[in-house]
Design a protein around this motif. Sequence first.
Motif, PDB file in Angstrom:
ATOM      1  N   GLY A 156      -3.180  -6.457  -0.651  1.00 45.86           N
ATOM      2  CA  GLY A 156      -3.040  -4.613  -0.266  1.00 45.86           C
ATOM      3  C   GLY A 156      -3.913  -3.534  -1.056  1.00 45.86           C
ATOM      4  O   GLY A 156      -4.553  -2.324  -1.561  1.00 45.86           O
ATOM      5  N   ILE A 157      -4.359  -4.567  -2.593  1.00 52.89           N
ATOM      6  CA  ILE A 157      -5.362  -3.657  -3.802  1.00 52.89           C
ATOM      7  C   ILE A 157      -6.567  -3.261  -2.758  1.00 52.89           C
ATOM      8  O   ILE A 157      -7.520  -2.357  -2.603  1.00 52.89           O
ATOM      9  N   PRO A 211      -5.966  -0.562   1.023  1.00 55.23           N
ATOM     10  CA  PRO A 211      -5.775  -0.212   0.951  1.00 55.23           C
ATOM     11  C   PRO A 211      -5.682   1.076   2.223  1.00 55.23           C
ATOM     12  O   PRO A 211      -5.556   2.456   1.737  1.00 55.23           O
ATOM     13  N   THR A 225      -5.219   1.715  -7.239  1.00 59.23           N
ATOM     14  CA  THR A 225      -4.507   0.034  -7.854  1.00 59.23           C
ATOM     15  C   THR A 225      -3.785  -0.340  -8.703  1.00 59.23           C
ATOM     16  O   THR A 225      -2.899  -1.194  -8.646  1.00 59.23           O
ATOM     17  N   ILE A 248      -0.641   0.069  -7.140  1.00 58.10           N
ATOM     18  CA  ILE A 248       0.252  -0.796  -6.554  1.00 58.10           C
ATOM     19  C   ILE A 248       0.276  -2.099  -7.441  1.00 58.10           C
ATOM     20  O   ILE A 248       1.801  -2.848  -6.957  1.00 58.10           O
ATOM     21  N   LYS A 297       0.826   4.227  -3.063  1.00 57.45           N
ATOM     22  CA  LYS A 297       0.491   5.174  -2.461  1.00 57.45           C
ATOM     23  C   LYS A 297       1.583   6.645  -3.047  1.00 57.45           C
ATOM     24  O   LYS A 297       1.289   7.284  -3.680  1.00 57.45           O
ATOM     25  N   VAL A 355       0.920  -1.683   0.023  1.00 58.03           N
ATOM     26  CA  VAL A 355       0.083   0.257   0.097  1.00 58.03           C
ATOM     27  C   VAL A 355       0.775   1.234  -0.019  1.00 58.03           C
ATOM     28  O   VAL A 355       0.954   2.669  -0.572  1.00 58.03           O
ATOM     29  N   PHE A 373      -4.061   2.712   4.833  1.00 57.29           N
ATOM     30  CA  PHE A 373      -2.588   3.136   5.044  1.00 57.29           C
ATOM     31  C   PHE A 373      -2.395   2.924   7.156  1.00 57.29           C
ATOM     32  O   PHE A 373      -2.346   2.435   7.541  1.00 57.29           O
TER      33      PHE A 373
END
Length: 462
Positions: free
Chosen positions: A383-384, A387, A152, A155, A133, A129, A389
């Motif tokens: 992660g997708i 996301p 997406t 990443i 980002k 992520v 954080f």
Amino acid sequence: MDAGVHDKPQDAKEKSIDDWLPITSSRNAKWWYSAFHNVTAMVGAGVLSLPYAMSELGWGPGIAVLILSWIITLYTLWQMVEMHEMVPGKRFDRYHELGQHAFGDKLGLWIVVPQQLIVEVGVNIVYMVTGGKSLKKFHDVVCPDCKDIKLTYFIMIFASLHFVLSQLPNFNSISGVSLAAAVMSLRHILFSMMPKLLTFLSNSILLHVCYSTIAWGASAAKGKQEHVEYGYKASSTGGTFFNFLSALGDVAFAYAGHNVVLEIQATIPSSPEKPSKKPMWKGVVVAYIVVAICYFPVALIGYWVFGNAVEDNILITLEKPRWLIAMANMMVVVHVIGSYQIYAMPVFDMIETVLVKKLHFPPGLMLRLIARSVYVAFTMFVGISFPFFGGLLGFFGGFAFAPTTYFLPCIMWLAIYKPRPGSLSWITNWICIIFGVLLMILSPIGGLRQIIIQAKSYQFFS
């Protein structure tokens, strides 16, 4: 004397497997490798969230938690370095091996392995992520008028690097010490080029100091913002409380290098005359000085400038000067490339150990290619999908990092060395245990709440 002098006797087949596995395949690291790897393992996404954590904790509690965490985690890291080869003729090269020595073969595995896996997989997800980002922020800053691209895709771009880099065999293959080595390696084909280049980009202590300095330096240059507020921004007492808990997890996430410390120490040669703990501890001290230089200015200056308006990633809050913010975000990308590999390597070691020793797959390139690629794809997909954080930091920081970083080393120390009740060692360890257990119980609650709130308005794969 041979670097493997502290290893127990093995038959030829067992030794050949250990020579193939990533953690035990190389034992020629120097003390500065320890410094590089420990900084890379610790200083990463966590430092960028510290101003946000300060905004949820407040000045007094925030500074206290930062300092306490620095002291406690340095102490528990020292314990692990000491315990690495406390049994003559044996080295505990992996966290779970030390756990098995302290708690017994079966119980040690059940206590340590799930926690360590959650930490390492969790960090890899967070770094997916973070990398995505930061790439998106770099794109948006450099080209503000360009068409907006989904997070997406960024990443996925970040993950694509790891499908290649994950094939590097061991820790020392991502360890070098100079720009010259990286530049010289450009003459070679891709796989001989990658180790030195990756090291210069991700393991250089200068890189970590640079983007941390940009974070607090650019903040200081903006000066204290007009109408800045330092009070808690949640509108309710409950919201303030849960945000406070999540911020504790953010801090815990920032102080996390313990989960790979034994694996790092395993790469250093050792003999009775020159035990590995001496160069390892030297590297740890250097790493913790760098941690202090990076963490405290970012946390305090970032909060002083923006107050409770700061984002969960300080570099997302900053907008100008554009070239500097773009450069800082790219530094973060480059750093988390290396950090991802540092945390993935013990996972690769566990996966390959099970496949080769338990399921009896033949060790080789194809096994490594498939196993590691599947793992990278898994962390990319999660992660997708999630996301978030700040919420991820708070949740994983408390749920997984607090046990393995703050109090599990202390419990093992008490179980193995059995200090006298009431002694300084006994009291110190119990203080760390109580602090760590409270962190583990409380902070995931706040982090999970943040994830749930953010998920309500999030469109998957957007």
